[in-house]
Design a protein around this motif. Sequence first.
Motif, mmCIF file in Angstrom:
data_model
loop_
_atom_site.group_PDB
_atom_site.id
_atom_site.type_symbol
_atom_site.label_atom_id
_atom_site.label_comp_id
_atom_site.label_asym_id
_atom_site.label_seq_id
_atom_site.Cartn_x
_atom_site.Cartn_y
_atom_site.Cartn_z
ATOM 1 N N LEU A 1 0.844 -1.193 0.000
ATOM 2 C CA LEU A 1 0.000 0.000 0.000
ATOM 3 C C LEU A 1 0.878 1.241 0.000
ATOM 4 C CD1 LEU A 1 -2.836 -1.017 2.381
ATOM 5 C CD2 LEU A 1 -3.173 0.624 0.556
ATOM 6 N N LEU B 1 -7.155 3.004 -3.850
ATOM 7 C CA LEU B 1 -7.986 3.282 -2.690
ATOM 8 C C LEU B 1 -8.039 4.777 -2.434
ATOM 9 C CD1 LEU B 1 -6.547 0.499 -0.372
ATOM 10 C CD2 LEU B 1 -8.836 0.538 -1.329
ATOM 11 N N THR C 1 -7.819 9.654 11.977
ATOM 12 C CA THR C 1 -8.472 8.527 11.334
ATOM 13 C C THR C 1 -8.808 8.846 9.894
ATOM 14 O OG1 THR C 1 -9.405 7.795 13.434
ATOM 15 C CG2 THR C 1 -10.432 6.951 11.424
ATOM 16 N N GLN C 2 -8.371 8.000 9.002
ATOM 17 C CA GLN C 2 -8.763 8.084 7.606
ATOM 18 C C GLN C 2 -9.781 6.985 7.332
ATOM 19 O OE1 GLN C 2 -5.427 8.302 4.891
ATOM 20 N NE2 GLN C 2 -4.308 9.689 6.240
ATOM 21 N N PHE D 1 -11.621 4.734 4.586
ATOM 22 C CA PHE D 1 -11.293 4.243 3.251
ATOM 23 C C PHE D 1 -12.533 3.799 2.487
ATOM 24 C CE2 PHE D 1 -6.688 3.999 2.866
ATOM 25 C CZ PHE D 1 -6.298 4.292 4.156
ATOM 26 N N GLY D 2 -12.484 4.003 1.189
ATOM 27 C CA GLY D 2 -13.474 3.447 0.291
ATOM 28 C C GLY D 2 -13.122 2.015 -0.073
ATOM 29 N N PRO D 3 -13.998 1.347 -0.827
ATOM 30 C CA PRO D 3 -13.775 -0.071 -1.167
ATOM 31 C C PRO D 3 -12.726 -0.283 -2.251
ATOM 32 C CG PRO D 3 -15.792 0.721 -2.173
ATOM 33 C CD PRO D 3 -15.291 1.830 -1.301
ATOM 34 N N GLY D 4 -12.346 0.793 -2.932
ATOM 35 C CA GLY D 4 -11.295 0.674 -3.937
ATOM 36 C C GLY D 4 -11.821 0.425 -5.347
ATOM 37 N N ARG E 1 -10.458 -1.728 -8.612
ATOM 38 C CA ARG E 1 -9.452 -2.672 -9.098
ATOM 39 C C ARG E 1 -9.206 -2.399 -10.574
ATOM 40 N NH1 ARG E 1 -7.252 -7.190 -7.281
ATOM 41 N NH2 ARG E 1 -8.676 -7.248 -5.498
ATOM 42 N N TYR F 1 -5.066 -1.431 10.810
ATOM 43 C CA TYR F 1 -6.215 -1.509 9.924
ATOM 44 C C TYR F 1 -6.423 -2.973 9.536
ATOM 45 C CZ TYR F 1 -6.795 3.540 8.964
ATOM 46 O OH TYR F 1 -7.048 4.885 9.059
ATOM 47 N N GLN G 1 -8.379 -5.546 6.610
ATOM 48 C CA GLN G 1 -8.994 -5.589 5.277
ATOM 49 C C GLN G 1 -9.535 -6.991 5.037
ATOM 50 O OE1 GLN G 1 -6.380 -4.999 1.852
ATOM 51 N NE2 GLN G 1 -7.967 -3.768 0.865
ATOM 52 N N ASN H 1 -12.192 -8.371 -0.501
ATOM 53 C CA ASN H 1 -13.060 -7.535 -1.331
ATOM 54 C C ASN H 1 -13.766 -6.444 -0.533
ATOM 55 O OD1 ASN H 1 -12.503 -9.111 -3.687
ATOM 56 N ND2 ASN H 1 -13.877 -10.663 -2.857
ATOM 57 N N LYS H 2 -13.177 -6.054 0.569
ATOM 58 C CA LYS H 2 -13.738 -4.970 1.372
ATOM 59 C C LYS H 2 -12.695 -3.876 1.534
ATOM 60 C CE LYS H 2 -17.700 -6.949 2.521
ATOM 61 N NZ LYS H 2 -17.856 -7.549 3.858
ATOM 62 N N GLY H 3 -13.161 -2.706 1.942
ATOM 63 C CA GLY H 3 -12.231 -1.606 2.189
ATOM 64 C C GLY H 3 -11.504 -1.776 3.499
ATOM 65 N N LEU H 4 -10.512 -0.949 3.709
ATOM 66 C CA LEU H 4 -9.751 -0.948 4.957
ATOM 67 C C LEU H 4 -10.600 -0.370 6.083
ATOM 68 C CD1 LEU H 4 -6.465 0.337 3.410
ATOM 69 C CD2 LEU H 4 -6.603 -1.726 4.795
ATOM 70 N N LEU I 1 -10.456 0.763 10.247
ATOM 71 C CA LEU I 1 -9.601 1.046 11.381
ATOM 72 C C LEU I 1 -9.980 0.144 12.547
ATOM 73 C CD1 LEU I 1 -7.419 2.916 12.649
ATOM 74 C CD2 LEU I 1 -9.317 4.329 13.462
ATOM 75 N N PHE J 1 -2.972 -4.616 8.679
ATOM 76 C CA PHE J 1 -1.895 -3.696 8.344
ATOM 77 C C PHE J 1 -1.547 -2.839 9.552
ATOM 78 C CE2 PHE J 1 -1.584 -4.400 3.840
ATOM 79 C CZ PHE J 1 -2.843 -4.853 3.479
#
Lengths: 114, 114
Positions: free
Chosen positions: A43, A91, A102-103, A105-108, A110, B36, B38, B41-44, B46, B90
């Motif tokens: 990452l 991502l 805290t960030q 995250f979206g699902p990304g 691919r 974090y 994961q 197939n899902k987002g990260l 916290l 992570f």
Amino acid sequence: GAGVSQSPSNKVTEKGKDVELRCDPISGHTALYWYRQSLGQGLEFLIYFQGNSAPDKSGLPSDRFSAERTGGSVSTLTIQRTQQEDSAVYLCASSPTPGADTQYFGPGTRLTVL
Amino acid sequence: AQSVTQLDSHVSVSEGTPVLLRCNYSSSYSPSLFWYVQHPNKGLQLLLKYTSAATLVKGINGFEAEFKKSETSFHLTKPSAHMSDAAEYFCVVSGPGGYNKLIFGAGTRLAVHP
């Protein structure tokens, strides 16, 4: 409430084509980040936006990569002349304030470059 | 410069047994540290964060981590693994600047067997 959303969820393209990836941050979040997750590199941070300040582009791997954030909300990551090594999950994350810990995250997206 | 080393790329445990995922960090200043998770197939998501308050940090789903400055470690533990804990984890350190550019470890894949 709604989280960070990204589109498309999957993108397959041919080498040499341009692609655009979209990120919708959580409403009201002022900071937005792009990361790349690939098999070889793990990452990696790509770019950071905060309000109207100039973005931190220090993580962009080449000048084929660019990003913009319109109106302090939606962001688009553009990759020009895609190469096979660009294949990865891209991502997006947002945080409520600059320096917020805290960030979210979206699902990304691919991306597969054939 | 900041860096994170996750000492195990794969960890396998039986359901109901303790989980230990190891992380060492390097930082030229007092860092913020995160774990974090994961799922496939899902987002990260916290799990927990350390930001110079209590050294023992409790997170979601029964996970906790202890910040040990003398050992530059931030290991993640859980007393009893559940099948739903199977995922990639992570360890993350915040980068320089006021906005927490995140620097990710390579990840540890946790498998939980019945």
